[in-house]
Design a protein around this motif. Sequence first.
Motif, PDB file in Angstrom:
ATOM      1  N   SER A  88       0.857  -1.183   0.000  1.00  0.00           N
ATOM      2  CA  SER A  88       0.000   0.000   0.000  1.00  0.00           C
ATOM      3  C   SER A  88       0.889   1.228   0.000  1.00  0.00           C
ATOM      4  N   PHE A  89       0.382   2.287  -0.579  1.00  0.00           N
ATOM      5  CA  PHE A  89       1.113   3.547  -0.635  1.00  0.00           C
ATOM      6  C   PHE A  89       0.128   4.672  -0.867  1.00  0.00           C
ATOM      7  N   ASN A  90       0.619   5.878  -0.700  1.00  0.00           N
ATOM      8  CA  ASN A  90      -0.199   7.062  -0.907  1.00  0.00           C
ATOM      9  C   ASN A  90       0.266   7.748  -2.183  1.00  0.00           C
ATOM     10  N   VAL A  91      -0.664   8.004  -3.098  1.00  0.00           N
ATOM     11  CA  VAL A  91      -0.364   8.793  -4.294  1.00  0.00           C
ATOM     12  C   VAL A  91      -0.724  10.227  -3.934  1.00  0.00           C
ATOM     13  N   GLY A  92       0.312  11.061  -3.785  1.00  0.00           N
ATOM     14  CA  GLY A  92       0.110  12.433  -3.348  1.00  0.00           C
ATOM     15  C   GLY A  92      -0.490  13.313  -4.430  1.00  0.00           C
ATOM     16  N   GLU A  93      -0.719  14.552  -4.080  1.00  0.00           N
ATOM     17  CA  GLU A  93      -1.294  15.513  -5.027  1.00  0.00           C
ATOM     18  C   GLU A  93      -0.374  15.767  -6.210  1.00  0.00           C
ATOM     19  N   ASP A  94       0.928  15.519  -6.016  1.00  0.00           N
ATOM     20  CA  ASP A  94       1.889  15.685  -7.105  1.00  0.00           C
ATOM     21  C   ASP A  94       2.138  14.371  -7.853  1.00  0.00           C
ATOM     22  N   GLY A  95       1.495  13.274  -7.427  1.00  0.00           N
ATOM     23  CA  GLY A  95       1.635  11.983  -8.095  1.00  0.00           C
ATOM     24  C   GLY A  95       2.735  11.106  -7.541  1.00  0.00           C
ATOM     25  N   ARG A  96       3.525  11.614  -6.608  1.00  0.00           N
ATOM     26  CA  ARG A  96       4.611  10.818  -6.042  1.00  0.00           C
ATOM     27  C   ARG A  96       4.074   9.804  -5.046  1.00  0.00           C
ATOM     28  N   LEU A  97       4.770   8.667  -4.957  1.00  0.00           N
ATOM     29  CA  LEU A  97       4.385   7.612  -4.025  1.00  0.00           C
ATOM     30  C   LEU A  97       5.060   7.856  -2.681  1.00  0.00           C
TER      31      LEU A  97
END
Length: 160
Positions: A88-97
């Motif tokens: 699992s990971f978070n895709v931030g507002e800038d698209g980075r993991l």
Amino acid sequence: MKYHLLFILLLATCASAAAQQRRPPNVRGPVVMRADQMRPQLKPGENRPDVAPSYPGGQPALSEFIQQNVKTPQALLDQQKSGIVFTSFNVGEDGRLTNVKVEKGFTPEADAEALRVLALMPAWKPATRKGKPVAVDVTLAVPVGHSGELIVEKGKVKFE
């Protein structure tokens, strides 16, 4: 006297049934998006994105990236094992993991390989809510094992 006792017993039964129907307040956790469960919604909730995050090139490109970059650890080759590491990971507002972690591991070597591959992954196209990018948690299955058993079918990675 019998009627009074029966009436009290009936009241106690109704009170316990009413107490069981009370539920705790609805507490919502973070939104977790899974690629195979995403569907457009007519009325999305306040914390749900209108458009889900996506890997550049879509699901087929993601499958190809995983196939090309996953290297089977020697321990799995020796034992002729293959399996799936759920990450699992978070895709931030800038698209980075960010916040990359193993949710359900297979072996320590396979878990480390899955995390290594996710570290190589380029930025995703972020999820959007009302046209604005939003951060979203994503769960991704990373197959690790014999390359002969790894098959890409309709853009999905699976084992047979």
